[in-house]
Design an enzyme around this catalytic site. Sequence first.
Site, short mmCIF file in Angstrom:
data_model
loop_
_atom_site.label_atom_id
_atom_site.label_comp_id
_atom_site.label_asym_id
_atom_site.label_seq_id
_atom_site.Cartn_x
_atom_site.Cartn_y
_atom_site.Cartn_z
N GLU A 45 0.82 -1.21 0.00
CA GLU A 45 0.00 0.00 0.00
C GLU A 45 0.86 1.27 0.00
OE1 GLU A 45 -2.99 0.19 -0.67
OE2 GLU A 45 -3.69 -1.85 -0.37
N ASP A 68 -9.51 5.14 -0.62
CA ASP A 68 -8.50 5.83 -1.43
C ASP A 68 -9.18 6.52 -2.59
OD1 ASP A 68 -9.22 3.76 -3.12
OD2 ASP A 68 -7.16 3.06 -3.47
N TYR A 76 -6.44 5.47 5.35
CA TYR A 76 -6.60 4.47 4.28
C TYR A 76 -5.70 3.27 4.51
CZ TYR A 76 -5.69 1.99 0.01
OH TYR A 76 -5.51 0.98 -0.90
N TYR A 136 9.71 9.72 -3.89
CA TYR A 136 9.08 10.09 -2.62
C TYR A 136 9.72 9.29 -1.48
CZ TYR A 136 5.63 12.04 -5.81
OH TYR A 136 5.01 12.75 -6.81
#
Length: 349
Positions: A35, A136, A118, A80
């Site tokens: 995820e 999401d 989430y 990221y």
Amino acid sequence: MLNDIVKPLTEWYRQNKRSLPWRDRHNAYYTWVSEIMLQQTRVEAVKPYFRRFTEELPDPAALAECPEEKLLKLWEGLGYYNRVRNMQIAAQTVVEEYDGVLPASYEKLLSLKGIGSYTAGAIASIAYDIPVPAVDGNVLRVITRIIEDDGDIMKQSVKKRIENKLQEIMPGEYPGDFNQALMELGAVVCVPNGEPKCDVCPVAFCCGARAHGTIDRFPVKAQKKDRKLEDRTVLVIQDGEKQQSAGVHREDFLRIYELPNLKGHLSEEEVLESVKAMDLEPLRIEALPEAKHIFSHIEWHMTGYEVIVDELEKTNEKGFLFIHPEEIRKEYSIPSAFEKYTGYAGIER
């Protein structure tokens, strides 16, 4: 209306779900890793990263104690990097407070670094069968179309409203399958761009947007601010025999190996002057192709130059790393922004 979607949607999912390396494992760690990786990244792109990451770091304990450079190298290409840094901090908490096992509690999962509502909902429902929603972007799109909710999905209040509606219909026996069914429907049927595939949608019979011809109006999403545009000049600086390349080991939130780069689009003359200011003696210079890279809020428009210099070793005090390309490949993480230029430095990503 929403009550009617639970059974047909879940049955459709069980018959049509994609085969994914983290699916149907009831492994909280696998669910967590997948995820986090899937944020900002497509499913097909994530698969090889997930396999490599979980082979090297098979559980929270391994993640908790992984050296930073290895961790960033495993994450290289996903971008990221704060995501994986937060994961390691959370893994250390899991080892210290929960004996190395992700807690079977939505609230405790939510308290871990980098885990929002989430992700906590996904882990709790998929791995532990806890009946909580996991909302999401795909789920927001599906639900706002079904109930024709015109709230701005960028607002936390709207997301919370959808979570509350789903909590009311969450099945107690198979919450993980139901949550994944909503995600799957949004990913492959109730798609964001182009025409949704309403003819194969298992819940088309109760979709308000389909019935009223308003599918293209949902979800409502406030327009993002324009990205800031920046011109950059990327330098591939190498010694005469191309045995070493110059790079910068970032000391901020990334701390990874990047190619030297300067603000603006510089001419050859300006680049040569900049290289000389680094206490390097340029021997020749060659222009490289232009490139573009999009970050979340900034867009780089890059031009590049390969600069061959007489030697590199003497300028270590200037803050550069001078490393053989093979060592860079094996030991350092390189931002994807420089992907178009790494080949000229002999670095295959």
